[in-house]
Design a protein around this motif. Structure first.
Motif, PDB file in Angstrom:
ATOM      1  N   LEU A  43      89.186  58.980 -43.594  1.00 25.36           N
ATOM      2  CA  LEU A  43      89.885  58.238 -44.640  1.00 25.36           C
ATOM      3  C   LEU A  43      90.553  56.989 -44.079  1.00 25.36           C
ATOM      4  O   LEU A  43      90.502  55.913 -44.686  1.00 25.36           O
ATOM      5  CB  LEU A  43      90.917  59.138 -45.313  1.00 25.36           C
ATOM      6  CG  LEU A  43      91.717  58.539 -46.452  1.00 25.36           C
ATOM      7  CD1 LEU A  43      90.798  58.171 -47.604  1.00 25.36           C
ATOM      8  CD2 LEU A  43      92.782  59.514 -46.907  1.00 25.36           C
ATOM      9  N   ALA A  44      91.161  57.110 -42.900  1.00 25.64           N
ATOM     10  CA  ALA A  44      91.794  55.949 -42.271  1.00 25.64           C
ATOM     11  C   ALA A  44      90.756  54.874 -41.956  1.00 25.64           C
ATOM     12  O   ALA A  44      91.005  53.676 -42.159  1.00 25.64           O
ATOM     13  CB  ALA A  44      92.526  56.367 -41.004  1.00 25.64           C
ATOM     14  N   GLY A  45      89.580  55.283 -41.483  1.00 28.40           N
ATOM     15  CA  GLY A  45      88.520  54.316 -41.205  1.00 28.40           C
ATOM     16  C   GLY A  45      88.021  53.635 -42.464  1.00 28.40           C
ATOM     17  O   GLY A  45      87.755  52.427 -42.466  1.00 28.40           O
ATOM     18  N   ALA A  46      87.905  54.411 -43.542  1.00 29.82           N
ATOM     19  CA  ALA A  46      87.445  53.822 -44.802  1.00 29.82           C
ATOM     20  C   ALA A  46      88.470  52.843 -45.352  1.00 29.82           C
ATOM     21  O   ALA A  46      88.109  51.780 -45.876  1.00 29.82           O
ATOM     22  CB  ALA A  46      87.170  54.925 -45.826  1.00 29.82           C
ATOM     23  N   ILE A  47      89.736  53.159 -45.236  1.00 28.81           N
ATOM     24  CA  ILE A  47      90.774  52.251 -45.715  1.00 28.81           C
ATOM     25  C   ILE A  47      90.853  51.007 -44.844  1.00 28.81           C
ATOM     26  O   ILE A  47      91.013  49.888 -45.340  1.00 28.81           O
ATOM     27  CB  ILE A  47      92.134  52.985 -45.773  1.00 28.81           C
ATOM     28  CG1 ILE A  47      92.106  54.033 -46.884  1.00 28.81           C
ATOM     29  CG2 ILE A  47      93.272  52.011 -46.000  1.00 28.81           C
ATOM     30  CD1 ILE A  47      93.312  54.934 -46.917  1.00 28.81           C
ATOM     31  N   ALA A  48      90.721  51.182 -43.524  1.00 22.56           N
ATOM     32  CA  ALA A  48      90.785  50.033 -42.619  1.00 22.56           C
ATOM     33  C   ALA A  48      89.604  49.081 -42.818  1.00 22.56           C
ATOM     34  O   ALA A  48      89.730  47.879 -42.582  1.00 22.56           O
ATOM     35  CB  ALA A  48      90.832  50.510 -41.173  1.00 22.56           C
ATOM     36  N   ALA A  49      88.473  49.591 -43.260  1.00 26.21           N
ATOM     37  CA  ALA A  49      87.290  48.753 -43.445  1.00 26.21           C
ATOM     38  C   ALA A  49      87.351  47.933 -44.731  1.00 26.21           C
ATOM     39  O   ALA A  49      86.566  46.991 -44.893  1.00 26.21           O
ATOM     40  CB  ALA A  49      86.039  49.627 -43.462  1.00 26.21           C
ATOM     41  N   GLN A  50      88.256  48.260 -45.633  1.00 29.64           N
ATOM     42  CA  GLN A  50      88.349  47.508 -46.881  1.00 29.64           C
ATOM     43  C   GLN A  50      88.958  46.135 -46.631  1.00 29.64           C
ATOM     44  O   GLN A  50      89.845  45.978 -45.789  1.00 29.64           O
ATOM     45  CB  GLN A  50      89.211  48.258 -47.896  1.00 29.64           C
ATOM     46  CG  GLN A  50      88.567  49.501 -48.439  1.00 29.64           C
ATOM     47  CD  GLN A  50      89.438  50.159 -49.489  1.00 29.64           C
ATOM     48  OE1 GLN A  50      90.567  49.760 -49.723  1.00 29.64           O
ATOM     49  NE2 GLN A  50      88.888  51.172 -50.135  1.00 29.64           N
TER      50      GLN A  50
END
Length: 125
Positions: A64-71
């Motif tokens: 989830l942290a990776g998905a949020i950081a990629a936005q």
């Protein structure tokens, strides 16, 4: 039978001891009531629960942290709910407390309530 071999109390109190041991191992320090004795079964199973409770939640959290950081960053608008406000902190703590209460309180209170009702009916363990 192996799990019940070292159980110090029968009935609802024994159920509460087992529920507390597993929930404490999964999310806390791994403590247990004094009536729950130690044997190979509980040592191995509670150790596995402790490992799973501590390390398995890391996988979706990191995803989830990776998905949020990629936005991409978006500009703040009038409808943006700021995450650096006191209101956000209160809502986050409130949701965490309500969620924890709904998960653990029913199982932790059913044992003592059932034990008291059985004691009033004249049944002891």
């Amino acid at each position: 039978p192996v799990g019940l071999a070292t159980l110090g109390n029968a009935g609802p109190h024994g159920f509460s001891e087992i529920v507390y041991a597993f929930s404490s191992s999964a999310v806390g320090n791994g403590s247990a009531f004094g009536g729950l004795g130690s044997n190979v079964f509980y040592n191995l199973v509670l150790g596995l629960v402790m490992l799973a409770g501590r390390y398995l939640p890391m996988i979706p959290t990191l995803a989830l942290a990776g998905a949020i950081a990629a936005q991409p960053l978006r500009p703040s608008t009038r409808g943006t709910f700021r995450t650096d406000s006191f209101l956000f902190m209160l809502l986050l703590v409130g949701v965490a407390l309500i969620d924890s209460a709904l998960i653990f309180l029913p199982a932790d209170t059913l044992g003592p309530i059932a034990e008291q009702l059985l004691l009033a009916a004249g049944k002891t363990f």
